[in-house]
Design an enzyme around this catalytic site. Structure first.
Site, PDB file in Angstrom:
ATOM      1  CG  ASN A 145      -0.256  -0.039   2.542  1.00 16.06           C
ATOM      2  OD1 ASN A 145       0.852   0.492   2.689  1.00 16.06           O
ATOM      3  ND2 ASN A 145      -0.879  -0.655   3.537  1.00 16.06           N
ATOM      4  NE  ARG A 146      -2.425   6.199  -0.434  1.00 18.42           N
ATOM      5  CZ  ARG A 146      -3.585   6.827  -0.536  1.00 18.42           C
ATOM      6  NH1 ARG A 146      -3.797   7.646  -1.531  1.00 18.42           N
ATOM      7  NH2 ARG A 146      -4.536   6.674   0.369  1.00 18.42           N
ATOM      8  CB  ALA A 147       1.868   3.503   4.714  1.00 17.94           C
ATOM      9  CD  GLU A 148       2.138  -2.662   3.443  1.00 18.40           C
ATOM     10  OE1 GLU A 148       1.732  -3.355   4.393  1.00 18.40           O
ATOM     11  OE2 GLU A 148       1.775  -2.852   2.269  1.00 18.40           O
ATOM     12  CG  ASP A 202      -5.253  -9.909   4.877  1.00 21.74           C
ATOM     13  OD1 ASP A 202      -4.098  -9.503   4.664  1.00 21.74           O
ATOM     14  OD2 ASP A 202      -5.701 -10.142   6.010  1.00 21.74           O
TER      15      ASP A 202
END
Length: 307
Positions: free
Chosen positions: A193-196, A261
């Site tokens: 995701n964006r943060a990851e 998930d």
């Protein structure tokens, strides 16, 4: 995609499992001891969490799902195994008596999550290396391999397992964790995701800089693709042909728990059933949109996805 094609897909999920516990209660007053709500617990619920929820998503869609993981030899692991057993998932649980099975306890009052308590530690290496041998024996019987990394230590040998899977000609999908993605080198697709993604490549000013950073990462790690999940902005697949963006399907967002998930489980099921990554993305995006309308770690059925 027909139901028969989906039911023929065999997905092996490898990674960190956890037990999701929910305590629901009434909040009628503030504690006299501290300025916090008092929750009178009226109902308890347990669900598959982490990689177990990923496997459950694949099974709910109709795929044949297997789950390879390491758990403790404790009450939570036996609860989790019993829960997973009711889903039709084939389980391969390595046990480590020194390990505390990860439990996420969420206390819910007035339809809101008030606090989450995590119980966990990391597995020892002997158990993890034993996993690789089991992994090798399971490989031939599966069409897609999915690594669900929650950073709990269950994927210490992921690089070796990716290499074995690719040598066997299997597509490898990874839900990544942490800032060092070099351990995922050679995978088919990773789905941050964006943060990851920011943790791994740093921030970006605009779409052009994002594209450059992701394509550099993809080339460097020899990945076929990177699928960036972007919440309300939908998702973007970056591959050798460029990029494919699909917009989020506007709906009421009730709870984002476990949406990632659902997305990766849907991707793995569809790729296992023979779809290309590009053809699978719009359906995975739809599945993610459906699941955020449900409470807690939830799943999407074939009927819902193809309605």
């Amino acid at each position: 995609m027909t139901k028969d094609q989906i039911s023929a897909a065999r997905v092996l999920v490898v990674g960190d499992v956890m037990l999701d516990r929910y305590w629901y209660g009434a909040v009628d007053r503030i504690s006299p001891e501290a300025p916090v709500p008092v929750v009178r617990v009226t109902r308890e619920e347990e669900r598959c969490g982490g990689a177990a929820n990923v496997a459950f998503n694949a099974a709910t869609l109709g795929a044949q799902a297997s789950l390879l993981t390491v758990v403790g030899d404790d009450e939570a692991s036996h609860k989790l195994e019993a829960l997973v057993a009711t889903t039709g998932i084939r389980t391969h649980f390595g046990r480590d008596s020194d390990l505390k099975t990860t439990v996420k306890l969420r206390v819910i009052g007035r339809q809101q999550q008030l606090i989450r308590l995590d119980f966990e530690n990391t597995p020892n290496h002997e158990i993890l290396s034993g996993q690789t041998a089991v992994f090798e024996s399971l490989l031939p019987a599966h069409d897609a391999i999915l690594f669900s990394d929650y950073g709990k230590g269950g994927l210490a040998h992921v690089g070796d397992m990716i290499a074995r899977a690719r040598a066997a000609g299997k597509p490898v999908l990874i839900d990544p964790k942490g800032s060092d993605y070099s351990r995922y080198s050679g995978a088919t697709v990773i789905t941050p995701n964006r943060a990851e993604l920011q943790q791994a490549v740093g921030g970006w000013r605009d779409e052009e800089e994002l594209r450059t950073k992701v394509q550099n990462l993809r080339t460097q790690l020899q990945l076929d693709a990177v699928l960036l999940t972007r919440s309300e902005e939908g998702m973007t697949l970056f591959d050798a042909a460029g990029q494919l963006h699909v917009s989020a399907q506007a709906r009421e967002v009730f709870d984002v728990t476990g949406a990632g998930d659902t997305v990766i489980a849907t991707m793995a099921t569809l790729v296992g059933a023979g779809l290309s990554l590009r053809d699978a993305v719009p359906l995975a995006n739809r599945a993610g949109g459906l699941v955020v309308g449900k409470f807690g770690t939830a799943t999407v059925s074939y009927e819902e996805l193809f309605a």
